[in-house]
Design a protein around this motif. Structure first.
Motif, PDB file in Angstrom:
ATOM      1  N   HIS A   1       0.452  -4.333  10.011  1.00 20.68           N
ATOM      2  CA  HIS A   1       0.168  -2.967   9.611  1.00 20.68           C
ATOM      3  C   HIS A   1       1.136  -2.259   9.031  1.00 20.68           C
ATOM      4  O   HIS A   1       0.485  -1.377   7.881  1.00 20.68           O
TER       5      HIS A   1
ATOM      6  N   LYS B   1      -2.573   1.727  12.042  1.00 22.47           N
ATOM      7  CA  LYS B   1      -1.760   2.497  13.561  1.00 22.47           C
ATOM      8  C   LYS B   1      -0.187   2.198  13.202  1.00 22.47           C
ATOM      9  O   LYS B   1      -0.002   3.570  13.227  1.00 22.47           O
ATOM     10  N   TYR B   2      -0.096   1.145  12.768  1.00 21.03           N
ATOM     11  CA  TYR B   2       2.042   1.080  13.134  1.00 21.03           C
ATOM     12  C   TYR B   2       2.325   1.304  11.952  1.00 21.03           C
ATOM     13  O   TYR B   2       2.454   1.233  10.192  1.00 21.03           O
TER      14      TYR B   2
ATOM     15  N   ARG C   1       1.306   0.490   5.495  1.00 20.65           N
ATOM     16  CA  ARG C   1       1.188   1.763   5.714  1.00 20.65           C
ATOM     17  C   ARG C   1       2.405   1.992   4.992  1.00 20.65           C
ATOM     18  O   ARG C   1       3.245   3.088   4.351  1.00 20.65           O
TER      19      ARG C   1
ATOM     20  N   GLU D   1      -7.949   2.041   9.385  1.00 23.64           N
ATOM     21  CA  GLU D   1      -6.684   2.423   9.151  1.00 23.64           C
ATOM     22  C   GLU D   1      -5.860   1.248   9.785  1.00 23.64           C
ATOM     23  O   GLU D   1      -6.029   0.938  11.116  1.00 23.64           O
TER      24      GLU D   1
END
Length: 576
Positions: free
Chosen positions: A294, A249-250, A298, A247
């Motif tokens: 990241h 994080k940012y 995302r 996953e």
């Protein structure tokens, strides 16, 4: 009963406010204290009718009835006062007037309101302490229990009646009192394991001294139930196993900066995130390439898929190959029974981030090229191909173009990776973002170190703004972390003396050679010998002040110049 002569003498010698009248209700006695209380001077009051000054005051009635009254509340406008009244006589013993002794109650009312406010504050603080889930106990400077909250009672089983006013050892089933230890040493203790209460509950205890205006006033302790901590640790470990590298994080909102350079880079990365294309993140070490990786994941349509990070420089070539592509049973000595799937297969439907891509061998480059071209992998020791649907984000701080020329990097792989290049600017090209980054990092370190640092001083910030940052944001984080560690626990602002010494680029402050042109931060319109010389002088002054912890006398001595000349140069360079 008072004599008039005695009262007149008392009015002069005492600090008590005194006012007296004669048989005609004229004020004949008034000292400075009484006049000041009434808002006049004694000269303005003497001879005036009493009721002109204090309307409807009962002093004439006291004179006529020859009675006395004590501590009666009265009011003059917005002022409250207490008055004691009595008649007085002349030398022949005849009643010739009356006197009042006044005491201002306005200050009393203010103090009363403050006491009421403090009582409300105490109720509020008690409610706050009781609402927290942490068990708290407070011991006063005499080593006696002062306060506990409801969480403490739930954890230990002791009520306030059993703790308050008692020694801090009454709740301990096993171990020594940390309250007494801290009271003796004046130093906090953390992470002490002991057992408390009749059920011998195992807890972790943190205790700190309470210092008010430099005076020791007691200790405060926080107790944590170890069984609850074990439970949370197990849950955290399970969560870590699930999201170990699955996953991101940012997001882009976590990228700190408002400079034109970083906003342009974020905009470019956001456009890249909206496509399935391979992204190559270029930038020096410490610029935040992983943060961008990241954020791109995302913001992409693969955000619900897995995000796997691989540091290509951290693993040996043969180990990296088996990690990326997996292997079958018996592929090599030590291979796991049943084989193992690779990270590309784990990332199927998601994103794989290949950091330090410039460090992989030519052999592995060829296999990576097959993944990018054919979207399939072959496990080590196998000849079957498996289709994978993986978005690749690569990153490097290496000069890949130079690697191409020397033959250490494949040209076909370079073009496959360099579909959407995102160039992340170094910190020296976005110095306007340093104050924002400093503020963000201080908040992060406060949480990590348990500190209360509020900000950074202007001189210290100027040092950071003038530094060339070869290590970029990672170096800034390191410098601020060291600065906060250097601060005393009661210091709240990072000052010049807290910063470690930052070397000037290609220069030593005791040498006289000029900085190279690329290290001078002046605009194109200012480039010239005088501008470069001014920048060089300013950097020398800043670096010297930093080395002396801001001590200007030592700095002037180090530079072998008079203190007067040193101050002149500081003023000329806008440093004071």
């Amino acid at each position: 009963m008072f004599r008039r002569r005695e009262l007149e003498k008392m009015a002069v010698e005492t600090k008590q406010a005194i006012i007296g009248i004669n048989l005609l209700n004229e004020i004949v006695i008034c000292n400075f204290q009484a006049a000041n209380f009434l808002g006049y001077t004694p000269e303005e009051i003497i001879g005036k009718d009493l009721w002109q000054i204090i309307p409807d005051d009962p002093l004439p009635s006291i004179r006529d009835t020859q009675r006395m009254e004590f501590n009666r509340f009265s009011r003059i406008g917005s002022k409250m006062f207490i008055a004691s009244r009595a008649p007085f006589k002349d030398e022949q013993g005849r009643v010739t007037g009356a006197v009042a002794f006044l005491q201002d109650m306005t200050e009393h009312e203010i103090l009363k309101a403050k006491v009421h406010s403090l009582q409300e504050l105490k109720i509020l603080l008690t409610a706050i302490i009781d609402s927290t889930q942490d068990a708290i106990s407070v011991v006063d400077e005499n080593g006696l229990g002062f306060l506990i909250n409801q969480a403490y009672t739930r954890l230990t089983g002791f009520t306030a009646e059993e703790i308050v006013g008692k020694p801090p050892t009454v709740d301990i089933a096993e171990g020594e009192s940390m309250h007494l230890k801290v009271a003796k040493t004046r130093q906090p203790v953390k992470g002490v394991i002991m057992k408390v209460g009749p059920k011998r509950k195992e807890v972790i205890v943190n205790v700190a001294p309470i210092m008010i205006s430099g005076q020791f006033r007691g200790t405060v302790g926080v107790l944590h139930d170890i069984s609850e901590i074990h439970k949370l640790s197990e849950e955290l470990e399970r969560a870590k196993r699930i999201i170990r590298h699955l996953e991101a994080k940012y997001t882009f909102s976590d990228i700190i900066g408002d400079s034109e350079a970083i906003r342009a880079t974020i905009a470019q990365a956001e456009r890249a995130a909206a496509t399935p294309a391979t992204v190559l993140l270029r930038g020096e070490s410490g610029t935040g390439k992983e943060l961008f990786a990241h954020a791109i994941h995302r913001s992409s349509d693969r955000q619900k898929g897995q995000f796997i990070r691989v540091n290509c420089a951290a693993l040996a070539d043969n180990l990296l190959e088996s990690e990326l592509f997996g292997y079958v049973e018996g592929a090599f000595t030590g291979a796991k029974r049943g084989g193992k799937i690779g990270l590309f297969e784990e990332a199927n439907g998601g994103t794989i981030f290949l950091d330090e891509i410039g460090e992989i061998s030519l052999n592995l480059q060829a296999k990576l090229l097959r993944v990018l071209q054919e979207r399939e992998i072959v496990r080590v020791g196998d000849n079957r191909a498996f289709h994978v649907d993986v978005r690749v984000i690569a990153a490097t701080n290496a000069n890949l173009e130079a690697e191409l020329r020397t033959g250490r990097f494949r040209e076909d792989l370079y073009y496959r990776l360099n579909v959407v290049p995102v160039i992340i600017p170094p910190l020296r090209q976005r110095k306007d973002d340093i104050p924002l980054l400093v503020h963000h990092l201080i908040a992060s370190f406060n949480q990590e170190y348990g500190r209360c640092v509020e900000g950074i001083g202007d001189d210290a910030l100027q040092i950071l703004l003038n530094y060339h940052w070869p290590g970029n944001i990672r170096e800034l984080e390191n410098i601020l972390g060291r600065a906060i560690i250097n601060m005393r626990i009661n210091e709240t602002v990072i000052e010049l003396q807290h910063l470690p010494v930052l070397p000037l680029p290609n220069s030593n402050i005791m040498e006289t050679k000029l900085l190279e042109v690329q290290d001078i931060t002046v605009g194109e319109e200012d480039i010239g010998f005088e501008a470069l010389q001014r920048q060089w002088e300013r950097n020398i002054l800043l670096a010297t002040l930093q080395r002396t912890g801001g001590n200007k006398t030592k700095a002037a001595k180090l530079l072998q110049m008079s203190i007067r000349n040193f101050y002149y140069k500081l003023e000329r360079n806008a440093l004071i």
